[in-house]
Design an enzyme around this catalytic site. Structure first.
Site, mmCIF file in Angstrom:
data_model
loop_
_atom_site.group_PDB
_atom_site.id
_atom_site.type_symbol
_atom_site.label_atom_id
_atom_site.label_comp_id
_atom_site.label_asym_id
_atom_site.label_seq_id
_atom_site.Cartn_x
_atom_site.Cartn_y
_atom_site.Cartn_z
ATOM 1 N N PHE A 21 44.708 -23.442 -22.097
ATOM 2 C CA PHE A 21 44.981 -23.797 -23.711
ATOM 3 C C PHE A 21 45.173 -25.199 -24.037
ATOM 4 C CE2 PHE A 21 47.715 -19.619 -23.380
ATOM 5 C CZ PHE A 21 48.003 -19.700 -22.154
ATOM 6 N N ASP A 22 45.038 -25.334 -25.378
ATOM 7 C CA ASP A 22 44.878 -27.381 -25.591
ATOM 8 C C ASP A 22 46.547 -27.187 -25.662
ATOM 9 O OD1 ASP A 22 42.484 -25.239 -27.249
ATOM 10 O OD2 ASP A 22 41.898 -26.398 -25.384
ATOM 11 N N VAL A 23 47.080 -26.458 -26.546
ATOM 12 C CA VAL A 23 47.984 -27.108 -26.683
ATOM 13 C C VAL A 23 49.637 -26.502 -26.440
ATOM 14 C CG1 VAL A 23 50.180 -27.619 -28.661
ATOM 15 C CG2 VAL A 23 47.533 -27.264 -28.988
#
Ligand SMILES: O=C(O)[C@H](O)[C@H](O)COP(=O)(O)O
Ligand SMILES: [Mg+2]
Length: 303
Positions: A21-23
């Site tokens: 995940f980036d967020v």
């Protein structure tokens, strides 16, 4: 559906999970804190995620505070945030009223059942309102009120919406007035309908319970603009422009946070056991809402 992965103590599993995940969309009550008590290692966890370049959004159904109020709370807790990273149910409702519903003036004023957070966010969106924290409504109903509410002389003809949130100052006068507006055709909205509020290391009646009397009386549910509403997810995506497949929802409540992430087709959901939901609820055979992973507490991400 594969069983959720238990990540507490699983360093390799945590690293692998975070790499997906980036967020991270973070719920607040029951995940970061219980009232004014910050759970262990939450500040370190947020620092670690920021050091890995992750984007954080704080998505709370608690309508009693505005984004500015939450910024002050985060500052008090020693957690580095900016106001724009907060997306609460009051802001979600104000944006919906101002930019989506857009009732034509003059009948577009809001009758608020709730606290200052709702008022501040309606102000920010230029939406007119009455009641809320107005002391004129914080009193017992008197005999003449029944007549004045029924004949409309106590009503504001420009009210076209009733917005129900977490109201710590419930009374019959406010409920009877809101009911009359709804009977006269006002749009029925809620910031959220959580049954309980996790605070003071216990549970208290939540926004949904605060508004339950009005729902029972009018015989219909409000449109809720908090989690799990996908209107809220769409508004958040519209503001932060994230890739849903690389976004994870972290929450303590199955029927708001985890359902919000699953219905929003996010890349993943992570449940923590410090708030409302218990692991037995999602480990049970045939459980309707199952997170991708779970941990005892958020701070377990930093071990
Ligand atoms: O009753 C409520 O309003 C909610 O329980 C409460 O405020 C939830 O806040 P969240 O867990 O979404 O931060
Ligand atoms: Mg919560």
């Amino acid at each position: 559906m594969s069983p959720p992965k238990y990540l507490t103590g699983d360093k390799a599993g945590i690293e692998e999970f975070l790499s997906r995940f980036d967020v991270f969309l973070f719920d607040c009550d029951g995940v970061l804190w219980s009232g004014d008590h910050l759970y262990p290692k939450v500040a370190e966890t947020i620092g670690m995620l920021r050091s890995k370049g992750k984007q954080l959004v704080f998505v709370t159904n608690n309508s009693t505070k505005s984004r500015a109020d939450y910024k002050k709370k985060f500052d008090k807790m020693g957690i580095e945030t900016n106001e724009e990273e907060v997306f609460g149910s009051s802001y979600s409702a104000a944006v919906y009223i101002a930019r989506i519903l857009k009732l034509p003036a003059p009948k577009n004023k809001v009758f608020v059942l709730g606290e200052s957070g709702i008022e501040q966010e309606l102000n920010a969106e230029g939406v007119r309102y009455i009641c809320g924290t107005d002391p004129a409504f914080r009193r017992d109903i008197e005999p003449e009120d029944f007549t004045n509410i029924a004949n409309g002389s106590a009503l504001d003809p420009e009210v076209g919406i009733v917005l129900s949130g977490l109201d710590f100052h419930l009374n019959y006068l406010k409920m009877a007035t809101a009911f009359q507006y709804l009977q006269r055709g006002a749009v029925f909205l809620a910031t959220n309908t959580d049954s309980t509020l996790p605070t003071a290391h216990s549970l208290f009646p939540g926004a949904g319970s605060a508004g339950a009397g009005l729902v029972k009386a009018i015989g219909r549910e409000p449109l809720a603009l908090g989690k799990p509403s996908q209107a809220m997810m769409d508004a958040i995506e519209g503001k932060f422009h994230f890739d849903r497949s690389r976004t994870c929802m972290v929450g303590d409540r199955l029927n708001t946070d985890i359902q919000f992430g699953i219905e929003g087709k996010l890349g993943g959901t992570l449940a923590v056991l410090t708030g409302v939901s218990k692991k037995e609820e999602f480990l049970a055979e045939g459980a309707p809402t199952v997170p991708m992973a779970y941990m005892d507490t958020l701070g377990d991400l930093v071990g």
